[in-house]
Scaffold this motif. Structure first.
Motif, short mmCIF file in Angstrom:
data_model
loop_
_atom_site.label_atom_id
_atom_site.label_comp_id
_atom_site.label_asym_id
_atom_site.label_seq_id
_atom_site.Cartn_x
_atom_site.Cartn_y
_atom_site.Cartn_z
N GLN A 1 0.82 -1.21 0.00
CA GLN A 1 0.00 0.00 0.00
C GLN A 1 0.86 1.26 0.00
OE1 GLN A 1 -3.73 -0.09 0.06
NE2 GLN A 1 -2.97 1.75 -0.93
N PRO B 1 -7.76 8.15 3.31
CA PRO B 1 -9.08 7.60 3.65
C PRO B 1 -9.05 6.08 3.64
CG PRO B 1 -9.25 9.30 1.94
CD PRO B 1 -7.80 9.00 2.11
N LYS B 2 -9.86 5.47 4.51
CA LYS B 2 -9.90 4.02 4.58
C LYS B 2 -10.20 3.38 3.23
CE LYS B 2 -11.21 2.89 9.36
NZ LYS B 2 -12.26 2.28 10.19
N GLU B 3 -11.15 3.99 2.50
CA GLU B 3 -11.58 3.38 1.24
C GLU B 3 -10.49 3.36 0.18
OE1 GLU B 3 -13.23 7.62 1.61
OE2 GLU B 3 -13.07 5.80 2.86
N SER B 4 -9.45 4.17 0.36
CA SER B 4 -8.35 4.17 -0.63
C SER B 4 -7.31 3.10 -0.33
CB SER B 4 -7.68 5.55 -0.66
OG SER B 4 -7.00 5.81 0.57
N ASN C 1 -6.75 -0.06 -0.70
CA ASN C 1 -7.30 -1.21 -1.42
C ASN C 1 -6.33 -2.38 -1.51
OD1 ASN C 1 -5.49 -0.08 -3.19
ND2 ASN C 1 -7.02 0.58 -4.68
N GLU D 1 -9.39 -5.98 5.17
CA GLU D 1 -10.27 -5.20 6.03
C GLU D 1 -10.01 -5.46 7.51
OE1 GLU D 1 -14.32 -5.74 4.98
OE2 GLU D 1 -14.09 -5.01 2.92
N GLU E 1 -9.10 -2.55 10.28
CA GLU E 1 -9.85 -2.35 11.51
C GLU E 1 -8.95 -2.41 12.74
OE1 GLU E 1 -12.98 -1.41 11.87
OE2 GLU E 1 -13.03 -1.26 9.68
N TYR F 1 -5.64 0.76 11.69
CA TYR F 1 -5.85 2.10 11.14
C TYR F 1 -6.07 3.10 12.27
CZ TYR F 1 -7.69 5.75 8.05
OH TYR F 1 -7.90 6.92 7.35
N GLU G 1 -7.71 6.27 13.52
CA GLU G 1 -8.73 7.28 13.26
C GLU G 1 -8.24 8.63 13.76
OE1 GLU G 1 -11.46 6.97 11.67
OE2 GLU G 1 -12.05 4.86 11.70
#
Length: 472
Positions: A376, A443-446, A448, A452, A456, A459, A461
């Motif tokens: 990543q 962002p979490k959605e990036s 990839n 998951e 969780e 990551y 926040e």
């Protein structure tokens, strides 16, 4: 043992002599000059009636009246575990003022090729303490991973950092500790006296010399000696690894100087040159050095190589880095732009590669999230690098919020992850945790390329955003 006074020609580092009996290739020769000096050499070529001899100490003072003696054996390295902590010259003679070496054995420096059937696949992690290597281009035991550098770049600082910080992870509880000791063999070829002093000062200051064997061939030493220095170093490494059970890291610098010595000898022999004047057999010659890295089934130890080469003109298509890249399992690339920004060490992870990394991380070798975090970060940094070119055209204001986050990530990646200085020894856990700190800016959605469940768990926040979400 016959003695001849039949020297017919002296050309550069070579002496040509007539003989009346067969002489073996690589046979050791003693040449006695008129002033009583005895010089050592090695048979480079043997044909009917004539041999060519490369003289390690140089041909100065040799004339046609000199005596030539063929010893009937190839060059051997006297080896013992007591070599650890010693400093030797490029021919294997002690230069540290210590006692003479009392060897346990004398081993042919050409070495024996490892039977491919007996090779163990390299898949055990070596921690260098350098995030750009451990996190992004991981080194494993038995691998050959060169450093591609350029003139004026601080490859020597990186080499010293690896030499003093490199270690193998502690054995699991209950495992036999035998064979877990770590040693460093440092072979320097064609370096300046100033560089040699820097190396020795650092080795002595940090205590790294106690677990090291240093071979020093200086720039004013004969070029021919550079062709035997790496072989002496690798012979010592093989002895410590496969006879004494050490995990040995061999650092060779500078391979470019070694190849220049090959070119000089080739010119003296009037060989037909290959690419850019280098011998056509340079690929084979380099392979003979690099392929001496590895692990052997049933042996505790391992030989891992980090050859360092300076690319002439920073050209990675030059024959030396080009051929090295074909033989080895990747490369660590030092970058001039990063160096000008003050990044230490200036490792550019994008063109760097460790082909054995996937086998040396995760599943108990390192953390389970190592591979995903590395992938990543590589993808995010590559995206940020591409966007830097776009910013020069349209400016940051024209980019999306996500694009700006990638740009910020690229800046922080260089300034916090790659930048660590030469005295900072980061653990693999520290390296991966730092990676999560940087990735949590995206962002979490990036993310990839990360599972998951790992996102969780790791990551971070943003505390301000988390408070706003809680208030809503």
């Amino acid at each position: 043992m016959k003695e001849y006074q039949t020297i017919t020609e002296i050309s550069g580092p070579l002496v040509f002599a007539e003989v009346d009996e067969p002489v073996g290739y690589d046979e050791i020769v003693e040449i006695e000059t008129d002033d009583g000096r005895t010089l050592r050499g090695q048979v480079l070529e043997s044909s009917e009636g004539v041999v060519s001899i490369q003289v390690f100490e140089g041909t100065g003072g040799i004339d046609r009246n000199a005596s030539v003696r063929f010893l009937g054996e190839t060059m051997k390295m006297p080896v013992t575990e007591d070599l650890l902590g010693r400093v030797l010259d490029g021919s294997g003679n002690p230069i540290d003022g210590g006692p003479e070496i009392v060897p346990d054995d004398r081993i042919d420096i050409v070495g024996k090729a490892i039977n491919p059937y007996s090779r163990e696949y390299p898949e055990e992690f070596i921690q260098t303490g350098v995030s750009g290597i451990d996190g992004m281009n991981t080194l494993v035991r038995g691998q050959k991973l060169p450093i591609f550098s350029g003139s004026g770049l601080p490859h020597n600082d990186l080499a010293l950092q690896i030499a003093r910080q490199a270690s193998v992870p502690e054995e699991e509880e209950g495992d036999d500790d035998e064979g877990s000791e770590f040693a460093v063999i440092f072979g320097a070829m064609g370096i300046t006296a100033e560089e040699a002093n820097e190396f020795m000062d650092d080795f002595e200051r940090t205590g790294a010399l106690e677990r090291s064997v240093v071979f020093m061939n200086l720039a004013d030493d004969p070029a021919v000696e550079r062709t035997v220095t790496p072989r002496l170093a690798l012979t010592t490494a093989e002895y410590l690894a496969f006879e004494k059970g050490y995990h040995v890291l061999v650092i060779l610098t500078d391979i470019t100087n070694y190849c220049e010595a090959l070119r000089e000898i080739g010119a003296a022999r009037e060989e037909v040159p290959g690419r850019r004047g280098y011998p056509g057999y340079m690929y084979t010659d380099l392979a003979q050095l690099y392929e001496r890295a590895g692990r052997i089934e049933g042996k505790e130890g391992s030989v891992t190589q980090i050859p360092i080469l300076t690319m002439p003109g920073d050209d990675d298509t030059h024959p030396i880095p080009d051929l090295t890249g074909y033989i080895t399992e990747g490369q660590i690339v030092m970058d001039r732009d990063l160096n000008s920004q003050g990044i230490e060490p200036p490792i550019n992870v994008l063109p760097s590669l460790s082909r054995l990394m996937d086998d040396g991380i995760g599943e108990g070798l390192t953390r389970e999230d190592h591979a995903d975090v590395s992938d990543q970060m590589y993808a995010a940094y590559a995206e940020g690098e591409d966007l830097r070119d776009l910013v020069n055209i349209v400016g940051r204001e024209a980019l999306s919020e996500l694009d700006n986050k990638y740009l910020d990530f690229a800046d922080r990646f260089e300034e916090e992850f790659i930048q660590q200085g030469y005295d900072n020894n980061r653990s693999i856990d520290g390296t991966i945790e730092l990676g999560w700190d940087l990735l949590s800016e995206l962002p979490k959605e990036s993310l990839n390329r990360i599972g998951e469940d790992l996102i969780e768990e790791h990551y971070r926040e943003d505390e301000t955003e988390a408070a706003e979400v809680s208030a809503d």
